[in-house]
Design a protein around this motif. Structure first.
Motif, PDB file in Angstrom:
ATOM      1  N   GLN A 161      -8.722   5.764   0.994  1.00 45.79           N
ATOM      2  CA  GLN A 161      -9.557   6.719   1.526  1.00 45.79           C
ATOM      3  C   GLN A 161      -9.363   7.378   2.986  1.00 45.79           C
ATOM      4  O   GLN A 161      -9.459   8.422   3.344  1.00 45.79           O
ATOM      5  N   ASN A 162      -8.570   6.388   3.672  1.00 48.68           N
ATOM      6  CA  ASN A 162      -8.306   6.644   5.358  1.00 48.68           C
ATOM      7  C   ASN A 162      -6.893   6.474   5.628  1.00 48.68           C
ATOM      8  O   ASN A 162      -6.651   5.654   6.234  1.00 48.68           O
ATOM      9  N   PRO A 163      -5.920   7.266   4.962  1.00 49.75           N
ATOM     10  CA  PRO A 163      -4.460   6.825   5.182  1.00 49.75           C
ATOM     11  C   PRO A 163      -4.276   6.661   6.663  1.00 49.75           C
ATOM     12  O   PRO A 163      -3.213   6.130   7.158  1.00 49.75           O
ATOM     13  N   THR A 164      -4.936   7.727   7.245  1.00 47.17           N
ATOM     14  CA  THR A 164      -4.484   7.465   8.865  1.00 47.17           C
ATOM     15  C   THR A 164      -4.868   6.321   9.557  1.00 47.17           C
ATOM     16  O   THR A 164      -4.693   6.361  10.746  1.00 47.17           O
ATOM     17  N   GLU A 165      -5.844   5.336   8.862  1.00 43.56           N
ATOM     18  CA  GLU A 165      -5.956   4.314   9.572  1.00 43.56           C
ATOM     19  C   GLU A 165      -5.042   3.053   9.271  1.00 43.56           C
ATOM     20  O   GLU A 165      -5.445   1.985   9.336  1.00 43.56           O
ATOM     21  N   PHE A 166      -4.095   3.501   8.635  1.00 43.40           N
ATOM     22  CA  PHE A 166      -3.036   2.478   8.488  1.00 43.40           C
ATOM     23  C   PHE A 166      -3.027   1.223   9.348  1.00 43.40           C
ATOM     24  O   PHE A 166      -3.115   0.219   8.893  1.00 43.40           O
ATOM     25  N   ALA A 183       1.016  -1.286   0.013  1.00 39.47           N
ATOM     26  CA  ALA A 183       0.024  -0.053  -0.049  1.00 39.47           C
ATOM     27  C   ALA A 183       0.800   1.316  -0.020  1.00 39.47           C
ATOM     28  O   ALA A 183       0.541   2.305  -0.549  1.00 39.47           O
ATOM     29  N   ARG A 184       2.018   1.162   0.680  1.00 38.60           N
ATOM     30  CA  ARG A 184       2.795   2.192   0.879  1.00 38.60           C
ATOM     31  C   ARG A 184       4.110   2.194   0.084  1.00 38.60           C
ATOM     32  O   ARG A 184       5.027   3.072   0.131  1.00 38.60           O
ATOM     33  N   GLN A 185       3.987   1.424  -1.058  1.00 38.85           N
ATOM     34  CA  GLN A 185       5.403   1.314  -1.865  1.00 38.85           C
ATOM     35  C   GLN A 185       5.919   2.132  -2.431  1.00 38.85           C
ATOM     36  O   GLN A 185       7.160   1.931  -2.914  1.00 38.85           O
ATOM     37  N   LYS A 186       5.020   3.199  -2.634  1.00 40.30           N
ATOM     38  CA  LYS A 186       5.593   4.265  -3.619  1.00 40.30           C
ATOM     39  C   LYS A 186       6.277   5.372  -2.815  1.00 40.30           C
ATOM     40  O   LYS A 186       6.763   6.420  -3.618  1.00 40.30           O
ATOM     41  N   HIS A 228      -7.371  -7.847  -0.651  1.00 37.22           N
ATOM     42  CA  HIS A 228      -6.314  -6.927  -0.636  1.00 37.22           C
ATOM     43  C   HIS A 228      -6.921  -5.737  -1.362  1.00 37.22           C
ATOM     44  O   HIS A 228      -6.509  -4.651  -0.776  1.00 37.22           O
ATOM     45  N   GLN A 229      -7.535  -5.846  -2.567  1.00 36.01           N
ATOM     46  CA  GLN A 229      -8.172  -4.708  -3.194  1.00 36.01           C
ATOM     47  C   GLN A 229      -8.853  -3.905  -2.127  1.00 36.01           C
ATOM     48  O   GLN A 229      -8.940  -2.638  -2.303  1.00 36.01           O
ATOM     49  N   LYS A 230      -9.619  -4.517  -1.359  1.00 35.33           N
ATOM     50  CA  LYS A 230     -10.623  -3.986  -0.393  1.00 35.33           C
ATOM     51  C   LYS A 230      -9.907  -3.055   0.596  1.00 35.33           C
ATOM     52  O   LYS A 230     -10.176  -1.735   0.793  1.00 35.33           O
ATOM     53  N   ASP A 231      -8.818  -3.641   1.040  1.00 38.56           N
ATOM     54  CA  ASP A 231      -7.879  -3.175   2.143  1.00 38.56           C
ATOM     55  C   ASP A 231      -7.224  -1.612   1.577  1.00 38.56           C
ATOM     56  O   ASP A 231      -7.218  -1.026   2.193  1.00 38.56           O
ATOM     57  N   LEU A 232      -6.754  -2.002  -0.013  1.00 34.20           N
ATOM     58  CA  LEU A 232      -6.085  -0.842  -0.317  1.00 34.20           C
ATOM     59  C   LEU A 232      -6.895   0.438  -0.709  1.00 34.20           C
ATOM     60  O   LEU A 232      -6.574   1.605  -0.353  1.00 34.20           O
ATOM     61  N   ARG A 233      -8.063  -0.050  -1.100  1.00 34.94           N
ATOM     62  CA  ARG A 233      -9.407   0.949  -1.245  1.00 34.94           C
ATOM     63  C   ARG A 233      -9.490   1.691   0.276  1.00 34.94           C
ATOM     64  O   ARG A 233      -9.564   3.240   0.078  1.00 34.94           O
ATOM     65  N   ARG A 234      -9.680   0.998   1.154  1.00 38.32           N
ATOM     66  CA  ARG A 234      -9.903   1.527   2.479  1.00 38.32           C
ATOM     67  C   ARG A 234      -8.909   2.299   2.866  1.00 38.32           C
ATOM     68  O   ARG A 234      -8.668   3.412   3.403  1.00 38.32           O
ATOM     69  N   TYR A 235      -7.446   1.941   2.674  1.00 34.43           N
ATOM     70  CA  TYR A 235      -6.384   2.870   3.004  1.00 34.43           C
ATOM     71  C   TYR A 235      -6.158   3.986   2.407  1.00 34.43           C
ATOM     72  O   TYR A 235      -5.883   5.001   2.647  1.00 34.43           O
TER      73      TYR A 235
END
Ligand code: SF4
Length: 273
Positions: free
Chosen positions: A238-243, A37-40, A229-236
Protein backbone atom coordinates in the motif's frame (compact mmCIF):
# COMPACT_ATOMS: atom_id res chain seq x y z
CA UNK A 1 -2.54 -29.58 -7.99
CA UNK A 2 -1.45 -26.07 -7.05
CA UNK A 3 -0.90 -25.45 -3.36
CA UNK A 4 -3.44 -22.86 -2.20
CA UNK A 5 -1.86 -19.61 -1.10
CA UNK A 6 -1.45 -19.24 2.65
CA UNK A 7 0.74 -17.22 4.97
CA UNK A 8 4.00 -19.04 5.38
CA UNK A 9 6.76 -19.53 7.88
CA UNK A 10 10.18 -21.10 7.75
CA UNK A 11 13.39 -21.04 9.73
CA UNK A 12 14.76 -18.61 7.16
CA UNK A 13 11.90 -16.18 7.77
CA UNK A 14 12.38 -16.52 11.53
CA UNK A 15 16.06 -15.70 11.07
CA UNK A 16 15.15 -12.64 9.02
CA UNK A 17 12.97 -11.45 11.90
CA UNK A 18 15.22 -12.31 14.81
CA UNK A 19 18.95 -13.01 14.63
CA UNK A 20 20.64 -16.03 16.10
CA UNK A 21 22.24 -15.56 19.53
CA UNK A 22 25.46 -13.58 19.14
CA UNK A 23 24.44 -12.14 15.75
CA UNK A 24 22.30 -9.28 17.09
CA UNK A 25 24.70 -6.52 16.01
CA UNK A 26 24.60 -7.69 12.38
CA UNK A 27 20.86 -8.00 12.12
CA UNK A 28 19.12 -5.83 9.54
CA UNK A 29 15.33 -5.94 8.96
CA UNK A 30 15.76 -4.32 5.58
CA UNK A 31 17.24 -7.56 4.25
CA UNK A 32 13.84 -9.16 4.85
CA UNK A 33 12.29 -6.35 2.86
CA UNK A 34 14.60 -6.96 -0.09
CA UNK A 35 14.28 -10.74 0.08
CA UNK A 36 10.58 -11.07 0.73
CA UNK A 37 8.88 -7.87 -0.39
CA UNK A 38 10.96 -6.68 -3.34
CA UNK A 39 12.15 -10.06 -4.58
CA UNK A 40 10.40 -9.70 -7.94
CA UNK A 41 12.08 -6.42 -8.88
CA UNK A 42 14.56 -7.29 -11.66
CA UNK A 43 17.60 -5.89 -9.84
CA UNK A 44 16.75 -7.71 -6.59
CA UNK A 45 15.80 -10.89 -8.45
CA UNK A 46 19.15 -10.89 -10.25
CA UNK A 47 20.99 -10.68 -6.92
CA UNK A 48 18.87 -13.42 -5.36
CA UNK A 49 19.57 -15.71 -8.30
CA UNK A 50 23.31 -15.46 -7.81
CA UNK A 51 24.85 -18.20 -5.72
CA UNK A 52 27.27 -16.67 -3.22
CA UNK A 53 30.53 -18.53 -2.68
CA UNK A 54 29.34 -19.97 0.61
CA UNK A 55 26.00 -21.06 -0.92
CA UNK A 56 27.85 -22.72 -3.78
CA UNK A 57 30.12 -24.57 -1.33
CA UNK A 58 27.09 -25.67 0.71
CA UNK A 59 25.23 -26.99 -2.35
CA UNK A 60 28.23 -28.84 -3.75
CA UNK A 61 29.14 -30.30 -0.36
CA UNK A 62 25.68 -31.71 0.08
CA UNK A 63 25.59 -33.05 -3.45
CA UNK A 64 28.96 -34.66 -2.79
CA UNK A 65 27.60 -36.51 0.24
CA UNK A 66 24.66 -37.62 -1.87
CA UNK A 67 26.93 -38.94 -4.64
CA UNK A 68 28.95 -40.94 -2.10
CA UNK A 69 25.75 -42.60 -0.92
CA UNK A 70 24.33 -43.12 -4.39
CA UNK A 71 27.30 -45.37 -5.00
CA UNK A 72 28.83 -46.31 -1.64
CA UNK A 73 31.70 -48.07 -3.46
CA UNK A 74 33.08 -44.56 -3.90
CA UNK A 75 33.60 -44.40 -0.15
CA UNK A 76 35.88 -47.44 -0.33
CA UNK A 77 37.83 -46.50 -3.43
CA UNK A 78 41.15 -44.71 -3.08
CA UNK A 79 40.15 -42.36 -5.90
CA UNK A 80 36.60 -41.84 -4.49
CA UNK A 81 37.16 -38.14 -3.82
CA UNK A 82 38.47 -37.49 -7.35
CA UNK A 83 35.52 -39.40 -8.86
CA UNK A 84 32.97 -37.36 -6.92
CA UNK A 85 34.82 -34.14 -7.80
CA UNK A 86 34.45 -35.11 -11.48
CA UNK A 87 30.74 -35.85 -11.08
CA UNK A 88 30.31 -32.42 -9.46
CA UNK A 89 32.32 -30.81 -12.29
CA UNK A 90 34.38 -29.07 -9.64
CA UNK A 91 36.93 -28.02 -12.25
CA UNK A 92 34.43 -25.40 -13.45
CA UNK A 93 34.23 -23.70 -10.05
CA UNK A 94 36.35 -20.90 -8.61
CA UNK A 95 39.64 -21.80 -6.91
CA UNK A 96 38.17 -21.10 -3.44
CA UNK A 97 35.12 -23.28 -4.06
CA UNK A 98 37.27 -26.11 -5.45
CA UNK A 99 39.67 -26.02 -2.53
CA UNK A 100 37.02 -26.03 0.16
CA UNK A 101 34.77 -28.63 -1.48
CA UNK A 102 37.72 -30.99 -2.04
CA UNK A 103 38.54 -30.66 1.65
CA UNK A 104 34.93 -31.47 2.51
CA UNK A 105 34.91 -34.50 0.20
CA UNK A 106 38.15 -35.74 1.74
CA UNK A 107 36.72 -35.27 5.24
CA UNK A 108 33.62 -37.22 4.31
CA UNK A 109 35.58 -39.96 2.58
CA UNK A 110 37.63 -40.39 5.77
CA UNK A 111 34.63 -40.16 8.08
CA UNK A 112 31.43 -41.16 6.24
CA UNK A 113 29.06 -40.52 9.11
CA UNK A 114 25.99 -41.89 7.30
CA UNK A 115 27.57 -45.15 6.16
CA UNK A 116 25.61 -48.09 7.55
CA UNK A 117 22.76 -45.86 8.70
CA UNK A 118 19.16 -46.53 7.80
CA UNK A 119 18.75 -43.47 5.57
CA UNK A 120 15.16 -42.42 4.92
CA UNK A 121 15.86 -39.18 3.09
CA UNK A 122 19.01 -37.63 1.68
CA UNK A 123 18.59 -34.45 -0.36
CA UNK A 124 20.95 -33.19 -3.02
CA UNK A 125 20.40 -29.64 -1.85
CA UNK A 126 19.31 -28.34 -5.25
CA UNK A 127 15.73 -29.64 -5.25
CA UNK A 128 14.24 -26.17 -4.89
CA UNK A 129 11.38 -25.35 -2.56
CA UNK A 130 10.14 -28.25 -0.47
CA UNK A 131 6.45 -29.12 -0.37
CA UNK A 132 4.78 -26.96 2.27
CA UNK A 133 3.48 -28.57 5.44
CA UNK A 134 0.04 -27.35 6.42
CA UNK A 135 0.01 -26.12 10.02
CA UNK A 136 -3.21 -25.36 11.82
CA UNK A 137 -3.13 -23.01 14.76
CA UNK A 138 -6.70 -22.50 15.98
CA UNK A 139 -8.47 -21.17 12.90
CA UNK A 140 -5.22 -19.97 11.43
CA UNK A 141 -3.64 -22.01 8.64
CA UNK A 142 -0.12 -21.53 7.46
CA UNK A 143 2.40 -23.27 5.25
CA UNK A 144 5.58 -24.37 6.93
CA UNK A 145 8.60 -24.77 4.68
CA UNK A 146 11.40 -26.93 6.04
CA UNK A 147 14.09 -28.12 3.62
CA UNK A 148 15.43 -31.18 5.39
CA UNK A 149 18.88 -32.40 4.31
CA UNK A 150 18.79 -35.89 5.73
CA UNK A 151 16.71 -38.20 7.89
CA UNK A 152 17.90 -41.54 9.16
CA UNK A 153 16.45 -43.97 11.64
CA UNK A 154 18.34 -44.71 14.84
CA UNK A 155 18.50 -48.38 15.92
CA UNK A 156 15.82 -47.68 18.57
CA UNK A 157 13.44 -46.35 15.88
CA UNK A 158 13.94 -42.62 16.62
CA UNK A 159 14.01 -40.44 13.51
CA UNK A 160 17.19 -38.41 13.34
CA UNK A 161 16.98 -35.24 11.26
CA UNK A 162 20.42 -34.12 10.24
CA UNK A 163 21.28 -30.72 8.86
CA UNK A 164 24.59 -30.27 7.05
CA UNK A 165 26.58 -27.13 7.60
CA UNK A 166 29.72 -25.65 6.09
CA UNK A 167 31.76 -22.63 7.11
CA UNK A 168 32.04 -21.19 10.56
CA UNK A 169 28.42 -20.36 11.38
CA UNK A 170 27.28 -21.57 14.78
CA UNK A 171 24.38 -23.96 15.04
CA UNK A 172 21.04 -22.28 15.76
CA UNK A 173 18.82 -24.48 17.92
CA UNK A 174 15.72 -22.79 16.48
CA UNK A 175 16.39 -24.48 13.16
CA UNK A 176 16.42 -27.85 14.92
CA UNK A 177 13.08 -27.03 16.55
CA UNK A 178 11.56 -26.11 13.18
CA UNK A 179 12.68 -29.50 11.80
CA UNK A 180 11.17 -31.26 14.79
CA UNK A 181 7.90 -29.43 14.25
CA UNK A 182 7.97 -30.48 10.58
CA UNK A 183 8.66 -34.09 11.64
CA UNK A 184 5.68 -33.99 13.98
CA UNK A 185 3.46 -33.35 10.95
CA UNK A 186 5.29 -35.55 8.46
CA UNK A 187 5.84 -38.51 10.76
CA UNK A 188 3.20 -38.23 13.49
CA UNK A 189 3.65 -40.43 16.54
CA UNK A 190 7.31 -41.08 15.77
CA UNK A 191 9.95 -39.85 18.22
CA UNK A 192 12.48 -37.55 16.55
CA UNK A 193 15.67 -35.67 17.30
CA UNK A 194 17.57 -33.16 15.19
CA UNK A 195 21.25 -32.36 14.97
CA UNK A 196 23.76 -30.39 12.89
CA UNK A 197 26.92 -31.70 11.31
CA UNK A 198 29.58 -29.38 9.94
CA UNK A 199 31.11 -31.04 6.89
CA UNK A 200 34.18 -28.81 7.05
CA UNK A 201 35.08 -28.97 10.73
CA UNK A 202 33.63 -32.44 11.44
CA UNK A 203 31.78 -31.00 14.45
CA UNK A 204 28.51 -32.78 15.25
CA UNK A 205 26.10 -31.06 17.61
CA UNK A 206 24.34 -32.74 20.48
CA UNK A 207 20.95 -34.11 19.40
CA UNK A 208 18.10 -31.67 20.05
CA UNK A 209 14.74 -32.99 21.16
CA UNK A 210 11.55 -31.15 22.05
CA UNK A 211 8.54 -31.78 24.24
CA UNK A 212 4.99 -31.38 22.93
CA UNK A 213 4.75 -28.10 24.88
CA UNK A 214 7.97 -26.79 23.29
CA UNK A 215 6.75 -27.68 19.80
CA UNK A 216 3.48 -25.96 20.53
CA UNK A 217 5.39 -22.83 21.57
CA UNK A 218 7.43 -22.96 18.34
CA UNK A 219 4.23 -23.31 16.37
CA UNK A 220 2.78 -20.22 18.07
CA UNK A 221 5.99 -18.28 17.42
CA UNK A 222 5.93 -19.23 13.73
CA UNK A 223 2.25 -18.29 13.43
CA UNK A 224 3.00 -14.85 14.96
CA UNK A 225 5.92 -14.35 12.57
CA UNK A 226 3.82 -15.40 9.56
CA UNK A 227 1.06 -12.97 10.57
CA UNK A 228 3.45 -10.09 11.21
CA UNK A 229 5.20 -10.72 7.91
CA UNK A 230 1.92 -10.63 5.98
CA UNK A 231 1.04 -7.40 7.76
CA UNK A 232 4.38 -5.87 6.74
CA UNK A 233 3.93 -7.02 3.15
CA UNK A 234 0.46 -5.47 2.99
CA UNK A 235 1.77 -2.21 4.42
CA UNK A 236 4.57 -2.17 1.87
CA UNK A 237 2.25 -2.85 -1.08
CA UNK A 238 0.00 0.00 0.00
CA UNK A 239 2.91 2.38 0.72
CA UNK A 240 6.03 1.34 -1.21
CA UNK A 241 7.69 4.67 -0.33
CA UNK A 242 7.69 3.60 3.32
CA UNK A 243 10.02 0.68 2.66
CA UNK A 244 12.63 1.85 5.16
CA UNK A 245 10.07 2.41 7.91
CA UNK A 246 8.47 -0.99 7.45
CA UNK A 247 11.82 -2.75 7.14
CA UNK A 248 14.27 -0.54 9.08
CA UNK A 249 17.92 -0.67 7.98
CA UNK A 250 20.79 -1.35 10.34
CA UNK A 251 23.78 -0.05 8.41
CA UNK A 252 27.23 -0.86 9.65
CA UNK A 253 30.05 -3.32 9.22
CA UNK A 254 27.47 -5.94 8.19
CA UNK A 255 26.74 -4.03 4.95
CA UNK A 256 30.06 -5.32 3.66
CA UNK A 257 28.66 -8.86 3.50
CA UNK A 258 25.11 -7.93 2.53
CA UNK A 259 23.83 -9.24 -0.78
CA UNK A 260 21.89 -6.02 -1.32
CA UNK A 261 24.61 -3.46 -0.60
CA UNK A 262 24.73 -2.39 -4.27
CA UNK A 263 21.02 -1.43 -4.16
CA UNK A 264 20.67 -0.23 -0.61
CA UNK A 265 20.73 3.54 -0.13
CA UNK A 266 21.69 3.04 3.54
CA UNK A 267 24.71 0.87 2.88
CA UNK A 268 27.92 2.18 4.44
CA UNK A 269 29.94 -0.17 2.28
CA UNK A 270 31.28 1.56 -0.83
CA UNK A 271 30.28 -0.37 -3.94
CA UNK A 272 32.40 0.10 -7.04
CA UNK A 273 30.43 0.51 -10.26
S1 SF4 B 1 23.34 -2.83 2.90
FE1 SF4 B 1 23.36 -2.64 5.13
S2 SF4 B 1 21.58 -1.42 5.65
FE2 SF4 B 1 21.31 -2.10 3.56
S3 SF4 B 1 20.09 -3.96 3.70
FE3 SF4 B 1 22.23 -4.59 3.71
S4 SF4 B 1 22.84 -4.69 5.85
FE4 SF4 B 1 20.92 -3.52 5.75
Amino acid sequence: MRTPWRPFASYNLWLLFAPAVGQERWHCDMKRGFQKARQKEPSVKALLEQDTTWQRIGHLAQRGVCEFHKDTQLLHRLDGVERVAEILKLGQESAEVQERVIKILKNYHERPILLGKNIILLSRGDEGFPEPILIRYGNYLLNLYAAIDCIFREPDGTLHILDFKTGKTDFDRRQGFVYLLAAKYLYPQQPAVASFYNLESGKWSEPISATAAQLNAIQIELAIIAQQHQKDLRRYRQNPTEFSQIFPPNPGFNCQYCLFNSLCEFSVFPVTA
